[in-house]
Design a protein around this motif. Sequence first.
Motif, PDB file in Angstrom:
ATOM      1  N   TYR A   1       7.134   0.182   6.068  1.00  0.00           N
ATOM      2  CA  TYR A   1       6.653  -0.593   7.074  1.00  0.00           C
ATOM      3  C   TYR A   1       5.996  -1.978   6.825  1.00  0.00           C
ATOM      4  O   TYR A   1       5.322  -2.087   6.045  1.00  0.00           O
ATOM      5  CB  TYR A   1       5.472   0.225   7.927  1.00  0.00           C
ATOM      6  CG  TYR A   1       5.735   1.605   8.196  1.00  0.00           C
ATOM      7  CD1 TYR A   1       6.024   1.720   9.718  1.00  0.00           C
ATOM      8  CD2 TYR A   1       5.640   2.563   7.501  1.00  0.00           C
ATOM      9  CE1 TYR A   1       6.240   3.118  10.223  1.00  0.00           C
ATOM     10  CE2 TYR A   1       6.046   3.882   7.884  1.00  0.00           C
ATOM     11  CZ  TYR A   1       6.221   4.074   9.197  1.00  0.00           C
ATOM     12  OH  TYR A   1       6.678   5.561   9.772  1.00  0.00           O
ATOM     13  N   SER A   2       6.455  -3.167   7.550  1.00  0.00           N
ATOM     14  CA  SER A   2       5.839  -4.235   7.528  1.00  0.00           C
ATOM     15  C   SER A   2       4.548  -4.329   8.083  1.00  0.00           C
ATOM     16  O   SER A   2       4.736  -4.435   9.285  1.00  0.00           O
ATOM     17  CB  SER A   2       7.024  -5.439   7.625  1.00  0.00           C
ATOM     18  OG  SER A   2       8.129  -5.248   6.880  1.00  0.00           O
TER      19      SER A   2
ATOM     20  N   GLY B   1       0.843  -1.219   0.090  1.00  0.00           N
ATOM     21  CA  GLY B   1      -0.126   0.045  -0.167  1.00  0.00           C
ATOM     22  C   GLY B   1       0.865   1.069   0.105  1.00  0.00           C
ATOM     23  O   GLY B   1       1.592   1.108   0.808  1.00  0.00           O
ATOM     24  N   LEU B   2       0.494   2.166  -0.916  1.00  0.00           N
ATOM     25  CA  LEU B   2       1.392   3.467  -0.915  1.00  0.00           C
ATOM     26  C   LEU B   2       0.544   4.496  -0.369  1.00  0.00           C
ATOM     27  O   LEU B   2      -0.699   4.689  -0.823  1.00  0.00           O
ATOM     28  CB  LEU B   2       1.672   3.659  -2.374  1.00  0.00           C
ATOM     29  CG  LEU B   2       2.699   4.859  -2.689  1.00  0.00           C
ATOM     30  CD1 LEU B   2       4.086   4.722  -2.067  1.00  0.00           C
ATOM     31  CD2 LEU B   2       2.684   4.985  -4.438  1.00  0.00           C
TER      32      LEU B   2
ATOM     33  N   ILE C   1       3.471  -1.347   4.016  1.00  0.00           N
ATOM     34  CA  ILE C   1       3.199  -0.138   3.277  1.00  0.00           C
ATOM     35  C   ILE C   1       4.549   0.659   3.370  1.00  0.00           C
ATOM     36  O   ILE C   1       5.453   0.692   3.860  1.00  0.00           O
ATOM     37  CB  ILE C   1       2.592   0.561   5.000  1.00  0.00           C
ATOM     38  CG1 ILE C   1       0.912  -0.077   5.088  1.00  0.00           C
ATOM     39  CG2 ILE C   1       2.207   2.095   4.334  1.00  0.00           C
ATOM     40  CD1 ILE C   1       0.026   0.265   3.913  1.00  0.00           C
ATOM     41  N   ILE C   2       4.490   1.475   2.011  1.00  0.00           N
ATOM     42  CA  ILE C   2       5.531   2.507   1.678  1.00  0.00           C
ATOM     43  C   ILE C   2       4.822   3.769   1.881  1.00  0.00           C
ATOM     44  O   ILE C   2       3.756   4.150   1.350  1.00  0.00           O
ATOM     45  CB  ILE C   2       6.025   2.202   0.547  1.00  0.00           C
ATOM     46  CG1 ILE C   2       6.836   0.864   0.403  1.00  0.00           C
ATOM     47  CG2 ILE C   2       7.098   3.517   0.091  1.00  0.00           C
ATOM     48  CD1 ILE C   2       7.349   0.491  -1.006  1.00  0.00           C
TER      49      ILE C   2
ATOM     50  N   TYR D   1      -2.423  -1.783   7.095  1.00  0.00           N
ATOM     51  CA  TYR D   1      -2.585  -0.234   7.107  1.00  0.00           C
ATOM     52  C   TYR D   1      -2.811   0.044   8.560  1.00  0.00           C
ATOM     53  O   TYR D   1      -2.164   1.073   9.124  1.00  0.00           O
ATOM     54  CB  TYR D   1      -3.426   0.107   6.195  1.00  0.00           C
ATOM     55  CG  TYR D   1      -3.882   2.043   6.451  1.00  0.00           C
ATOM     56  CD1 TYR D   1      -3.128   2.646   5.697  1.00  0.00           C
ATOM     57  CD2 TYR D   1      -4.680   2.528   7.464  1.00  0.00           C
ATOM     58  CE1 TYR D   1      -3.166   4.102   6.001  1.00  0.00           C
ATOM     59  CE2 TYR D   1      -4.638   3.812   7.504  1.00  0.00           C
ATOM     60  CZ  TYR D   1      -3.963   4.616   6.741  1.00  0.00           C
ATOM     61  OH  TYR D   1      -4.218   5.893   7.002  1.00  0.00           O
ATOM     62  N   ALA D   2      -3.478  -0.764   9.298  1.00  0.00           N
ATOM     63  CA  ALA D   2      -3.716  -0.472  10.609  1.00  0.00           C
ATOM     64  C   ALA D   2      -2.357  -0.649  11.484  1.00  0.00           C
ATOM     65  O   ALA D   2      -2.271   0.059  12.380  1.00  0.00           O
ATOM     66  CB  ALA D   2      -4.583  -1.499  11.175  1.00  0.00           C
ATOM     67  N   PHE D   3      -1.635  -1.720  11.208  1.00  0.00           N
ATOM     68  CA  PHE D   3      -0.111  -1.682  11.932  1.00  0.00           C
ATOM     69  C   PHE D   3       0.609  -0.583  11.475  1.00  0.00           C
ATOM     70  O   PHE D   3       1.460  -0.068  12.600  1.00  0.00           O
ATOM     71  CB  PHE D   3       0.419  -3.162  11.253  1.00  0.00           C
ATOM     72  CG  PHE D   3       1.570  -3.205  11.952  1.00  0.00           C
ATOM     73  CD1 PHE D   3       1.976  -3.727  13.303  1.00  0.00           C
ATOM     74  CD2 PHE D   3       2.834  -2.872  11.217  1.00  0.00           C
ATOM     75  CE1 PHE D   3       3.096  -3.904  13.705  1.00  0.00           C
ATOM     76  CE2 PHE D   3       4.199  -2.902  11.753  1.00  0.00           C
ATOM     77  CZ  PHE D   3       4.218  -3.716  13.094  1.00  0.00           C
ATOM     78  N   TYR D   4       0.722  -0.001  10.372  1.00  0.00           N
ATOM     79  CA  TYR D   4       1.323   1.268  10.010  1.00  0.00           C
ATOM     80  C   TYR D   4       1.014   2.417  11.061  1.00  0.00           C
ATOM     81  O   TYR D   4       1.978   3.012  11.153  1.00  0.00           O
ATOM     82  CB  TYR D   4       1.262   1.380   8.447  1.00  0.00           C
ATOM     83  CG  TYR D   4       1.117   2.927   7.981  1.00  0.00           C
ATOM     84  CD1 TYR D   4       2.311   3.608   7.998  1.00  0.00           C
ATOM     85  CD2 TYR D   4      -0.149   3.646   7.970  1.00  0.00           C
ATOM     86  CE1 TYR D   4       2.340   5.001   7.614  1.00  0.00           C
ATOM     87  CE2 TYR D   4       0.047   5.164   7.384  1.00  0.00           C
ATOM     88  CZ  TYR D   4       1.339   5.505   7.541  1.00  0.00           C
ATOM     89  OH  TYR D   4       1.225   7.006   7.016  1.00  0.00           O
TER      90      TYR D   4
END
Length: 540
Positions: free
Chosen positions: A239-240, A31-32, A228-229, A243-246
């Motif tokens: 981020y590995s 996800g960017l 996520i980038i 989206y919620a973790f990011y």
Amino acid sequence: MIRLESIGKQNGKQIVFIEASAALQRGEKIGLVGPNGAGKTTLFRMITGEEPPDEGQVSTDRGVTIGYFSQDVGDMAGRSAVAEVMDGAGPVSEVAAELKALEAAMADPDQADRMDEIIARYGEVQGRFEELDGYALDGRAREVLAGLGFTPEMMEGDVGKLSGGWKMRVALARILLMRPDVMLLDEPSNHLDIESLIWLESFLKGFEGALMMTSHDREFMNRIVGKIIEIDGGSLTTYSGDYAFYEQQRALAEKQQQAQFERQQAMLAKEIAFIERFKARASHAAQVQSRVKKLDKIDRVEPPRRRQTVMFEFQPAPRSGEDVVSLKGVHKRYGSRTIYEGLDFQVRRRERWAIMGVNGAGKSTLLKLVAGATEPDDGTVALGASIKMGYFAQHAMELLDGEQTVFQWLEESFPQAGQGSLRALAGCFGFSGDDVEKRCRVLSGGEKARLVMARMLYDPPNFLVLDEPTNHLDMATKEMLIKALAGYEGTMLFVSHDRHFLAALSNRVLELTPEGIHAYGGGYIEYVARTGQEAPGLRS
């Protein structure tokens, strides 16, 4: 597969990337993310080679195919949706077009004298079509289009007659059918209803290639990506996790950076105070010099960059009566198509009804009936006592005066309001600084939607009727709207394809199905738990 190494990029005076690096590996789903204007589309264009970086390099492994879906779909006309989608699959589409032309020639009496030649050519082309697995491709194209909500009639019709939103779906279907090694999808969830969204989610989960995408739909993003980038301030941070973790990790990193910054500031203040106090004393000269040198060598910790988040708070809405709206024995037809036959439905104060149903079930029609935008053929629609209604639908954007600026339009709507108050309102809905001086005619679809909503919510109604209010809204604005509406004291009736919005705000669900209409006490989360489906007709 794809590497971005120390890239630098400047658009005009805006610096987009400074020594930014990231990589997309085989099979990864990324996800960017980043604020509007951060450079997400620029990054996609650099990967496809449409735009070179000013510095550094973008390298792609030899033989890797890339499919890029952007919001700019270009002209489409003169072919069926199926032909347009198959065209994205390469040489087989040209063979399919010739096959169709030869079939038409065989049925043309004027070509009778050439029939042997036509039949011979038809045999050759048909053999080539079979070699390229063309018949299976036609089936796959129809399957993808059906998943994105197309009826068989729409698949065969001229794509040029479709609306912009449906053309977007055709462009997306082309990339999905292509099955490239790498898919770059820029906002694929725009213009999709909830059923198509869930189908696409399932398709992308099963896609074996690599994927990089942007989306304003957090639920959709969460279920697909594993990395996520983030683009922020010219750099790329990976981020590995979903989206919620990011979001958690970003908040934690900001907190730690703030604590480090504050500790360092306290230490610097102490050192500077010592230097200032003793710099004039010869007895302390060596110590002062030593501390000055120490300060020069310290790597300064920057404070975390603050994302601009402006919260909107409702003024208290006037209280309505207990009965907000009542529909009795309502019949509604469009031509030969019956939408409602004897509909009875009642909304009471502080209820928040989410209307669910497949395309054509009559969701928007129900909202129009309640709002008085269309009349029933038979039956009654009656509003209760002291109802002040706010109705938001996509056509509301047409009411904007193109020559007025954003600020002029708000000022005309609320002549008694102070400038500061209206600027704060504009800021909440994404119009900060000079943005309030933009003329309404140059606004994007999303900006127009935000402006119309800002006016509606500033002088709050006690009954909100909302048709797809989150279309075109970015995640930050959507989050602001959800938080504002969570504290809203009035009554709501709405249609939305955003599951986060549905789950956060509904306390009743009305499901429209071909078999009949079903009402559910409890909100969208309870509806999913009770029915085992996230939308009518879709089993999870």
